[in-house]
Design a protein around this motif. Structure first.
Motif, mmCIF file in Angstrom:
data_model
loop_
_atom_site.group_PDB
_atom_site.id
_atom_site.type_symbol
_atom_site.label_atom_id
_atom_site.label_comp_id
_atom_site.label_asym_id
_atom_site.label_seq_id
_atom_site.Cartn_x
_atom_site.Cartn_y
_atom_site.Cartn_z
ATOM 1 N N GLN A 123 -1.855 -6.108 -0.864
ATOM 2 C CA GLN A 123 -1.077 -6.027 0.367
ATOM 3 C C GLN A 123 -0.291 -4.726 0.414
ATOM 4 N N LEU A 124 0.256 -4.333 -0.738
ATOM 5 C CA LEU A 124 0.969 -3.059 -0.806
ATOM 6 C C LEU A 124 0.065 -1.907 -0.402
ATOM 7 N N ALA A 125 -1.152 -1.902 -0.941
ATOM 8 C CA ALA A 125 -2.099 -0.828 -0.628
ATOM 9 C C ALA A 125 -2.427 -0.817 0.854
ATOM 10 N N SER A 126 -2.612 -1.984 1.445
ATOM 11 C CA SER A 126 -2.915 -2.074 2.867
ATOM 12 C C SER A 126 -1.763 -1.543 3.715
ATOM 13 N N ASP A 127 -0.550 -1.973 3.382
ATOM 14 C CA ASP A 127 0.631 -1.502 4.127
ATOM 15 C C ASP A 127 0.837 -0.006 3.931
ATOM 16 N N VAL A 129 -1.438 2.349 3.250
ATOM 17 C CA VAL A 129 -2.445 3.135 3.971
ATOM 18 C C VAL A 129 -2.136 3.138 5.468
ATOM 19 N N GLU A 130 -1.668 2.012 5.995
ATOM 20 C CA GLU A 130 -1.268 1.973 7.410
ATOM 21 C C GLU A 130 -0.110 2.930 7.659
ATOM 22 N N TRP A 131 0.836 2.947 6.742
ATOM 23 C CA TRP A 131 1.981 3.858 6.861
ATOM 24 C C TRP A 131 1.527 5.312 6.822
ATOM 25 N N LEU A 132 0.584 5.616 5.938
ATOM 26 C CA LEU A 132 0.044 6.975 5.861
ATOM 27 C C LEU A 132 -0.614 7.378 7.177
ATOM 28 N N LYS A 133 -1.400 6.465 7.768
ATOM 29 C CA LYS A 133 -2.083 6.748 9.035
ATOM 30 C C LYS A 133 -1.076 6.965 10.162
ATOM 31 N N GLU A 134 -0.072 6.104 10.225
ATOM 32 C CA GLU A 134 0.924 6.209 11.288
ATOM 33 C C GLU A 134 1.711 7.507 11.221
ATOM 34 N N ASN A 135 1.937 7.990 10.017
ATOM 35 C CA ASN A 135 2.738 9.204 9.833
ATOM 36 C C ASN A 135 1.887 10.451 9.586
ATOM 37 N N ASN A 136 0.556 10.293 9.724
ATOM 38 C CA ASN A 136 -0.376 11.412 9.562
ATOM 39 C C ASN A 136 -0.173 12.119 8.222
ATOM 40 N N ILE A 137 -0.097 11.310 7.151
ATOM 41 C CA ILE A 137 0.101 11.823 5.794
ATOM 42 C C ILE A 137 -1.152 11.559 4.979
ATOM 43 N N ARG A 138 -1.609 12.559 4.263
ATOM 44 C CA ARG A 138 -2.749 12.396 3.368
ATOM 45 C C ARG A 138 -2.234 11.909 2.014
ATOM 46 N N MET A 139 -2.881 10.883 1.470
ATOM 47 C CA MET A 139 -2.449 10.362 0.177
ATOM 48 C C MET A 139 -2.816 11.343 -0.920
ATOM 49 N N ASP A 171 -3.053 -0.563 -11.132
ATOM 50 C CA ASP A 171 -3.661 -1.532 -10.220
ATOM 51 C C ASP A 171 -3.470 -1.088 -8.765
ATOM 52 N N LEU A 172 -2.285 -0.617 -8.447
ATOM 53 C CA LEU A 172 -2.007 -0.155 -7.083
ATOM 54 C C LEU A 172 -2.864 1.044 -6.735
ATOM 55 N N CYS A 173 -3.011 1.960 -7.678
ATOM 56 C CA CYS A 173 -3.818 3.157 -7.465
ATOM 57 C C CYS A 173 -5.259 2.781 -7.118
ATOM 58 N N LYS A 174 -5.825 1.855 -7.864
ATOM 59 C CA LYS A 174 -7.198 1.416 -7.614
ATOM 60 C C LYS A 174 -7.305 0.682 -6.274
ATOM 61 N N ALA A 175 -6.279 -0.096 -5.938
ATOM 62 C CA ALA A 175 -6.273 -0.806 -4.656
ATOM 63 C C ALA A 175 -6.180 0.172 -3.492
ATOM 64 N N ILE A 176 -5.429 1.259 -3.663
ATOM 65 C CA ILE A 176 -5.327 2.282 -2.619
ATOM 66 C C ILE A 176 -6.693 2.927 -2.386
ATOM 67 N N THR A 179 -8.772 0.529 -0.388
ATOM 68 C CA THR A 179 -8.258 0.367 0.971
ATOM 69 C C THR A 179 -8.497 1.602 1.818
ATOM 70 N N LEU A 180 -8.377 2.777 1.239
ATOM 71 C CA LEU A 180 -8.655 4.018 1.971
ATOM 72 C C LEU A 180 -10.082 4.017 2.498
ATOM 73 N N GLU A 181 -11.022 3.589 1.661
ATOM 74 C CA GLU A 181 -12.419 3.555 2.092
ATOM 75 C C GLU A 181 -12.622 2.524 3.197
ATOM 76 N N GLU A 182 -11.974 1.362 3.061
ATOM 77 C CA GLU A 182 -12.142 0.301 4.063
ATOM 78 C C GLU A 182 -11.546 0.700 5.412
ATOM 79 N N LYS A 183 -10.371 1.326 5.393
ATOM 80 C CA LYS A 183 -9.666 1.621 6.640
ATOM 81 C C LYS A 183 -10.064 2.953 7.268
ATOM 82 N N LEU A 184 -10.497 3.909 6.430
ATOM 83 C CA LEU A 184 -10.863 5.221 6.959
ATOM 84 C C LEU A 184 -12.363 5.401 7.093
#
Length: 255
Positions: A123-127, A129-139, A171-176, A179-184
């Motif tokens: 859930q953290l990774a999902s939130d 990545v959404e925050w990154l998209k909304e703020n136009n920030i590259r992880m 774990d968070l890094c791997k989840a990100i 999630t990046l692949e799923e959402k982008l």
């Protein structure tokens, strides 16, 4: 009124005595590896077996990445100008910044700030990545201009797993990554900077040490490049992208 003495918690010295974080330098020389000594002076305590293995892997992983990175071009250019080895290496280190060598720090900062929000890393990774998209920030720490899969990332996580080292930031890094692949809709695999950021975060290092890890790792490579430039190349040679094209004002006169 200022104090006559300023304090440091790092090293105690005196006649015939050198102690790093309380440990005698002679014992450190005999009983610790360089990586373990680096861990000690940065963290203040001796590493576990797993932490020692990971610290060694981190310091080796970024020791060099060819002749094209800005820090290498900086070191070689300074040496090519007829300067000393220390000036050339310093020149290379000075090129390290937010866009070259800064991703460890930036990625660790984000992961450390987000990891405390919840225990559900997916859930953290999902939130996040959404925050990154909304703020136009590259992880930072994901994707690479050359490697589709960074071999250093795989090895670092493999060493962590074999040593039983598993933490929330890894774990968070791997989840990100997932999630990046799923959402982008495109692959942005974890690169070595992202992997190091996750590992040092699980080791308990402050994210502001991120550039420090890169500097400690890369400096031997800069020394080698500077010496190679001195011994193998002619002085004052042209380095970097060639040729260039002028696109400034046309010829003009002062009236």
């Amino acid at each position: 009124m200022s104090e006559e003495k300023w304090k440091t918690s790092l090293t105690e010295i005196g006649p015939g005595k050198i102690r790093i974080k309380g440990y005698d330098i002679a014992d450190i020389m005999e009983k610790l590896t360089y990586a373990e000594a680096v861990y000690l002076i940065l963290k203040g305590e001796l590493p576990t077996k797993a932490e020692a293995a990971l610290m060694n892997a981190i310091l080796v992983s970024s020791i060099d990445h060819g002749a094209t990175p800005p820090s290498v071009l900086g070191a070689r250019t300074v040496m090519s100008g007829g300067n000393s080895l220390n000036a050339a290496v310093a020149g290379g280190v000075l090129v390290i910044g937010d866009t070259h060598g800064g991703a460890i720090e930036q990625s660790a900062k984000i992961m450390q700030e987000w990891a405390v929000k919840s225990d559900d890393v997916n859930q953290l990774a999902s939130d996040l990545v959404e925050w990154l998209k909304e703020n136009n920030i590259r992880m930072p720490g994901f994707g690479h201009r050359l490697h589709k899969i960074d071999p250093r990332t795989e090895k670092l996580f493999d060493i962590a797993e074999r040593n039983g080292f598993k933490g929330k930031h890894i774990d968070l890094c791997k989840a990100i990554e997932k999630t990046l692949e799923e959402k982008l809709g495109k692959q942005l695999p974890i690169n070595v900077d992202g992997a190091i950021a996750a590992v040092i975060s699980d080791m308990g290092f402050d994210w502001r040490l991120g550039k420090g890890f890169f500097i400690i790792s890369r400096t031997p490579g800069l020394v080698a490049h500077a010496i190679e430039e001195k011994l193998r190349e002619r002085p004052m040679r042209k380095l970097g992208p060639l040729p260039f094209e002028y696109d400034g004002p046309p010829e003009r006169e002062i009236k």
